[in-house]
Design an enzyme around this catalytic site. Structure first.
Site, PDB file in Angstrom:
ATOM      1  N   ASN A 197       0.810  -1.210   0.000  1.00 47.14           N
ATOM      2  CA  ASN A 197       0.000   0.000   0.000  1.00 47.14           C
ATOM      3  C   ASN A 197       0.850   1.270   0.000  1.00 47.14           C
ATOM      4  OD1 ASN A 197      -2.386  -1.581   0.259  1.00 47.14           O
ATOM      5  ND2 ASN A 197      -1.986  -1.778   2.450  1.00 47.14           N
ATOM      6  N   GLU A 248      -3.017   0.393  -4.011  1.00 46.96           N
ATOM      7  CA  GLU A 248      -2.845  -0.924  -3.391  1.00 46.96           C
ATOM      8  C   GLU A 248      -2.505  -1.937  -4.480  1.00 46.96           C
ATOM      9  OE1 GLU A 248      -5.609  -1.611   0.117  1.00 46.96           O
ATOM     10  OE2 GLU A 248      -6.840  -0.291  -1.134  1.00 46.96           O
TER      11      GLU A 248
END
Length: 300
Positions: A197, A248
């Site tokens: 992330n 992500e």
């Protein structure tokens, strides 16, 4: 600025993203003076971030990447001018004396849309007049690809619309976002799709919310320097009422990567679908499986 040891050909501009128009400008400098030193002069931060911060564009790349790509295009060296309100106040003549004068160029190359000096009133024609008897000015036409004029503004528009494949055509390389991997909500791992992330940087261009095929390249660890095929989600996780925009990245077929704190580059190849808010976990997992298969096909 120090004077180069050999006569120089100077290329001057902002060069955000170092797109194919910028690359052509540097390559033309090499053609004009094959045996000379090609010095690229660029500005940091972006002039609008100093003059009108509310209108400053989201940048296509950090300064380090800009320098790297300019050298890849053929620059012998890159000089970075720290853009300040004082520099913005210089007349075109003062700008030429203080920025170009110390470099003693034989040739100066700019794009037709290059502007300089107070209120950006300096033009390539004005630069030609100021350089008479000192250096020759070459003002290059803007590059067009498939009828689209290449510009940093146009690339930003394409990225903002999620048109990453089209942006890559203008850039001459896939669009990328980099940063340090941070701890997320750990949901991806629980769902069977662990992700690396990144918090979307506020001053950088980021593709519109959606799912993309692309690659992740870590700077450290066992996979350092490798481009790992990935499915990438950009957005706020609407299914879980998220508010922070993130990038992500799930590396396809890998659940063994430990990337927290590692600097990574996420490269976008193709848009797959828009962001969707699902009614529950099961339809989300089903769609994620489909996204991974779509990413595999796109990258094959």
């Amino acid at each position: 600025m120090s004077v180069p040891e050999e006569s120089s050909t100077v290329v001057i501009g902002n060069f955000d993203g170092v797109h194919r128009g910028h690359q052509a400008l540097v390559q033309e400098a090499k053609r004009v003076d094959p045996d000379g030193c090609v010095v690229v002069v660029t500005f940091w931060p972006h002039p609008l971030s100093v003059l009108a911060p509310d209108r400053a564009p989201a940048l296509l790349c950090p300064l380090e990447r800009r320098i790297e790509w300019l050298k890849d295009a053929g620059a012998s060296e890159v000089r970075v001018v720290n853009f300040t309100p004082e520099i913005a106040s210089w007349t075109p003549a003062v700008f030429v004396e203080r920025v170009l004068g110390p470099l003693q160029p034989r040739h100066v190359l700019v794009g037709q849309n290059f502007r300089f000096g107070r209120h950006a009133i300096g033009t390539p024609d004005a630069l030609t007049e100021m350089g008479h008897g000192r250096f020759q000015v070459h003002a290059m036409d803007l590059v067009a690809i498939s009828g689209v004029t290449v510009s940093s503004t146009r690339v930003r528009e394409m990225v903002a619309a999620g048109k990453v494949a089209e942006a890559a055509l203008l850039l001459g390389r896939p669009f990328e976002v980099g940063g340090v991997v941070v701890m997320g909500d750990q949901r991806g791992r629980e769902l069977g799709f662990p992700t690396a992330n990144l918090v979307a940087p506020r001053d950088r261009a980021v593709p519109s919310d959606g799912v993309y095929a692309g690659w992740l390249e870590p700077s450290g660890g066992l996979d350092a320097g490798r481009r790992l095929p990935s499915a990438i989600s950009v957005g706020t996780n609407p299914t879980f009422e998220g508010v922070e925009q993130r990038v992500e990245t799930y590396v396809i077929g890998r659940d063994d990567l430990e990337l927290y704190g590692v600097d990574v580059t996420v490269t976008f190849a193709e848009w797959l679908r828009g962001q969707i808010k699902f009614d529950g976990i099961e339809p989300l997992i089903s769609q994620m499986s489909d996204d991974v298969e779509a990413a595999k096909r796109a990258l094959s």
